[in-house]
Design a protein around this motif. Structure first.
Motif, mmCIF file in Angstrom:
data_model
loop_
_atom_site.group_PDB
_atom_site.id
_atom_site.type_symbol
_atom_site.label_atom_id
_atom_site.label_comp_id
_atom_site.label_asym_id
_atom_site.label_seq_id
_atom_site.Cartn_x
_atom_site.Cartn_y
_atom_site.Cartn_z
ATOM 1 N N ARG B 42 0.383 -1.330 -0.044
ATOM 2 C CA ARG B 42 0.105 -0.025 0.231
ATOM 3 C C ARG B 42 0.990 1.029 -0.281
ATOM 4 N NH1 ARG B 42 -4.838 -2.095 -1.495
ATOM 5 N NH2 ARG B 42 -5.291 -3.167 -0.250
ATOM 6 N N GLN B 43 2.232 1.212 0.343
ATOM 7 C CA GLN B 43 3.575 2.125 0.838
ATOM 8 C C GLN B 43 4.364 1.287 0.754
ATOM 9 O OE1 GLN B 43 0.894 5.686 2.848
ATOM 10 N NE2 GLN B 43 2.439 6.464 3.003
ATOM 11 N N GLY B 44 5.583 2.425 -0.064
ATOM 12 C CA GLY B 44 6.539 1.366 0.420
ATOM 13 C C GLY B 44 7.184 2.044 1.468
ATOM 14 N N ARG B 45 8.518 0.440 2.280
ATOM 15 C CA ARG B 45 9.450 1.139 2.998
ATOM 16 C C ARG B 45 10.378 1.047 2.656
ATOM 17 N NH1 ARG B 45 6.543 -3.165 7.216
ATOM 18 N NH2 ARG B 45 8.588 -2.644 7.864
ATOM 19 N N HIS B 46 10.894 1.937 3.848
ATOM 20 C CA HIS B 46 12.886 1.901 3.823
ATOM 21 C C HIS B 46 13.468 1.037 4.115
ATOM 22 C CE1 HIS B 46 12.782 6.963 2.391
ATOM 23 N NE2 HIS B 46 11.837 6.087 2.285
ATOM 24 N N ASP B 47 13.023 -0.335 4.996
ATOM 25 C CA ASP B 47 13.551 -1.627 4.830
ATOM 26 C C ASP B 47 12.950 -2.802 3.608
ATOM 27 O OD1 ASP B 47 11.357 -2.166 5.589
ATOM 28 O OD2 ASP B 47 11.711 -2.598 7.669
#
Lengths: 174, 174
Positions: B42-47
């Motif tokens: 739904r939304q990107g993650r920085h990990d």
């Protein structure tokens, strides 16, 4: 005119391909205090002047629920910018920077993005602070600020996917 | 197919005008692990997993200086999304929300924006974390993250303009 659309020392322009890969529709218009690029802020401020975003029909209904959001992400079309520079000299001193390392309005697809503070809604008009574009700039999109928005749709597998699942070997910090 | 392009209960579609107000050129292509919308975050993650952004010619030169930036703002074209819904029901429960109060891929101009972490550069290819789009998504723009970027151009009047200069009477929080 100086600092409008001239090419400066060491800047590099390319011959851009036709812009026919996708088409946009302008869904509104932005009113700001700035009628010259020489007066426009480099970046908007959340204590800056009120700007107005008018939403055209048939999209006014899409504003439902926006009143609950404190900050919005605004996308707009920088309709008075050239798009052919790959190296630019923002300080006009001969030192050039790649377009993708700048937030200059001169870009292959001249789309500006700002995070604004929502002050009021009057019918199909938003009153916001934080914009940095010329008066009359066409509106492309409005989204909730990503940092304040939690998706409403149910979770799905990718949401929790981290980099430890098979692709981490690509990681090598430059 | 469910959760692809169907219309759900209470959703409202409009007849969109032609998308001929401005034209885009695709300047690259994004590779991600996700080939179905049902798997995409739904939304990107920085990990999250490494994704690759390939820059096409003639724009590779515009990457100069990007290696110094830790976070980038990426704009991409959601080429598999419909664009005619003004009210959407993300939870499929009949409750609808205006498109501008959602970060859904279904928008009048289907442009996605993400803030990504830059991990590496290999020629005209960026390796990043934080994307949330389907494999093969066309690239529209790359900018420095606004919160980490200081304009290089000399200041101009609008930079320091605050809301106390004649327009503050518009301010009335909803």
């Amino acid at each position: 005119m100086v600092r409008e659309n001239e090419i400066r020392k060491n800047e590099v322009a390319i011959e851009p391909p036709p812009t026919t890969d996708a088409g946009l529709v302008f869904i509104g218009r932005i009113s700001t205090p700035w009628t010259s690029r020489l007066q426009t802020p480099r970046q908007g401020r959340h204590d800056g002047p009120i700007c107005r975003i008018e939403i055209f029909e048939p999209w006014a209904l899409a504003l439902r629920g926006v009143e609950a959001l404190e900050q919005l992400e605004i996308l707009y079309w920088l309709d008075r910018s050239r798009g052919d520079l790959v190296l630019q000299s923002p300080a006009s001193n001969g030192t050039v920077h790649g377009t993708f390392s700048l937030r200059s309005p001169v870009r292959p697809n001249p789309i500006g993005t700002s995070i604004v503070k929502l002050e009021a809604i009057e019918g199909a008009m938003l009153l916001v602070r934080g914009l940095d574009c010329l008066d009359g700039t066409p509106l492309i999109d409005i989204k909730p600020d990503r940092t304040l928005f939690k998706p409403i749709a149910p979770p799905q597998p990718g949401d929790s996917q981290t980099g430890d699942e098979g692709t981490a070997h690509y990681c090598q910090k430059v």
